[in-house]
Enzyme design. Structure first.
Site, PDB file in Angstrom:
ATOM      1  CE  LYS A   1      -3.355   2.607   2.755  1.00  0.00           C
ATOM      2  NZ  LYS A   1      -4.313   2.593   3.888  1.00  0.00           N
TER       3      LYS A   1
ATOM      4  CG  HIS B   1     -11.566 -29.437 -34.809  1.00  0.00           C
ATOM      5  ND1 HIS B   1     -10.836 -28.276 -34.734  1.00  0.00           N
ATOM      6  CD2 HIS B   1     -11.507 -29.834 -36.106  1.00  0.00           C
ATOM      7  CE1 HIS B   1     -10.341 -27.973 -35.925  1.00  0.00           C
ATOM      8  NE2 HIS B   1     -10.726 -28.913 -36.769  1.00  0.00           N
TER       9      HIS B   1
END
Length: 510
Positions: free
Chosen positions: A140, A272
């Site tokens: 922070k 696929h």
């Protein structure tokens, strides 16, 4: 806000000491005061480097068996103060709080402890409190403080502090802060997911710290990324980088072959995400040959997967085919040498790790989450609903077909005989179309469907499907049942000598 800060002090409290020694020696060389606690303090002393115990700053010992060490205003005040704020600076002087410019933390290994199968009490003790608080505070206040939040960032920090001779730019501090919040958010997500393993709280927390940019997504104009630990699951031995589509096919191949993990030699070819060839035989070489025979046209450019070691005979056959990926638990030395003959062919060794039990996919402006379909139809699940009972051989083929059907895109129909995939209809908008596609495909590769069996991923609403199957030569059918008109299909089978079993379990795959 000054762009560059010259560090004068550092707080170090870490679990992992790997790579820490050169850092503490560099900090000492730069004249940076070091504060530390417990095992880290001892480690630093063992390096011959001076260190001030945090207890000397707080005038408070480590208490509650080490659960509380750094949680004190004199520690967090030193981290969170704003150096350009006169009031903050005055309070530091008033309360004799030392300025802390660098915070180095490595958290207790919560995820590793969970993965080890440790008892719950041990897992709870690996929830870091002080460390996570130090990370959040330091990140922070990146305007003044550098936060190093993981052993994985030790080397980068050492490089930065060495190049800057103790000075660290705002850009670097902000980058380390971003890394720190990545660590803290991932850590909290892991803890929540442990406590919410039964999904009683309807909240989705996904966090993957290992990410990879792909060449592109499904198509070249789409960006693509993979988030996950690929190396934990595979050893990549050869070939080009895996693409987005490769990874989808590999996922489908692994999921399908997991159905045959402990079976006789089994080989599958996928295209696929669907199997276009699959066979189980006494040898992996014959399994491959018969899998390829299922659809040698679609096999071009496919993904190949085996449930056992690939030997030289199999490798020689595979080498004749252009394929994108080969996956197996192992390869003989000679087989590997042959397969490496194509420079772009991706060769993977699949490791034996547990796969996730849930699936997540984006949907609308959110996500869909579900349990994976982990139900595999077994002999005890079969309910014979016709006058004709399937033979033992047919039962084996029906269950074989069901495993394939479960991993094939709906609507789907699968034909098998002698533990070989003969044909399948995949992703059709009607089950009749799927069946017709299967019949035509089998014919195109000269398969005799007489005596073959059929699997369907969902029930038949009308008897037209079993009639078409009968006309093609199918003699046994496996399906979940559940249609209000099930009896129509049963009646047709009874009238034409076909065996039908119902499982009660649907296997849609959208």
């Amino acid at each position: 806000m000054s762009n560059t800060k010259t560090a004068k002090s550092a707080l170090i409290s870490v679990f992992s000491k790997d790579g820490l020694a050169p850092i503490v020696k560099k900090l000492d060389e730069l004249g940076i005061t070091i504060y530390s606690t417990g095992g880290t303090e001892k480690f630093i002393k063992d390096q011959g480097v001076n260190v001030i115990p945090v207890e000397d700053v707080t005038s408070y010992p480590s208490i509650l068996g080490g659960r509380v060490k750094t949680l004190h205003p004199k520690v967090f005040g030193g981290i969170l103060n704003r150096q350009n704020n006169d009031s903050d600076v005055a309070e530091l002087e008033q309360y004799e709080i030392p300025q802390i410019d660098i915070v180095i933390v490595d958290l207790y290994p919560f995820e590793k402890t969970v993965a080890s199968g440790a008892p719950e009490q041990d897992i709870i003790e690996k929830i870091d409190i002080g460390g996570i608080s130090l990370i959040r505070a330091a990140a922070k206040n990146f305007a003044d403080v550098t936060c190093v939040a993981s052993v994985e960032d030790y080397a980068e920090f050492l490089e930065v502090i060495s190049e800057g001779n103790g000075s660290i730019s705002l850009k670097d501090r902000k980058r380390f802060a971003a890394k720190a919040f990545n660590v803290s958010s991932h850590y909290d997500s892991a803890i929540f997911n442990y406590f919410n393993s039964d999904h009683e709280i309807a909240s989705l927390k996904i966090s993957e710290t290992k990410g990879k940019v792909l060449r592109y997504g499904e198509n070249p104009h789409q960006k693509g990324f993979f988030f996950g630990d690929f190396d934990a699951m595979f050893d990549k031995l050869h070939g080009k980088e895996l693409s987005y589509n490769n990874l989808l096919d590999v996922d489908a191949a692994v999921s399908l072959m997991n159905e045959f993990k402990d079976d006789a030699p089994t080989f599958a070819i996928l295209k696929h995400n669907n199997a276009c060839g699959l066979a189980q035989r006494p040898t992996i070489h014959q399994a491959y040959v018969d899998a390829l025979a299922g659809d040698p046209t679609s096999a071009f450019g496919g993904v190949l997967v085996s449930n056992t070691e690939i030997d030289i005979a199999t490798a020689e056959e595979i080498h004749k085919l252009f394929c994108e990926v080969v996956i197996a638990p192992s390869y003989s030395d000679k087989a590997l040498e042959i397969l490496k003959g194509k420079k772009n062919r991706i060769i993977l060794i699949q490791k034996n790790i547990e796969l996730p039990k849930t699936q997540v996919r984006s949907c609308l402006n959110g996500a869909l989450v579900q349990d994976k379909d982990l139900k595999t139809d077994a002999k005890e699940d079969l309910n014979t609903v016709t006058k004709v009972t399937p033979t033992e051989t047919q039962i084996e083929d029906l269950l074989f077909a069901s495993k394939i059907c479960k991993h094939t895109k709906s609507n789907t129909i699968v034909f098998t005989k002698g533990k070989q995939l003969l044909a399948s209809g995949t992703g059709q908008t009607s089950r009749v179309d799927a069946l017709k596609q299967s019949v035509e495909k089998a014919k195109s590769f000269n398969f005799d469907l007489n005596g073959a069996v059929m699997a369907s991923d969902a029930f038949f609403p009308f008897p037209d499907c079993v009639e078409l199957a009968d006309n093609a030569g199918i003699k046994a059918v496996i399906q979940p049942g559940g249609s209000i008109k099930d009896q129509l299909s049963i009646d047709y089978c009874d009238a034409n000598g076909i065996a039908m079993v119902m499982t009660g379990t649907r296997h849609f795959k959208h």
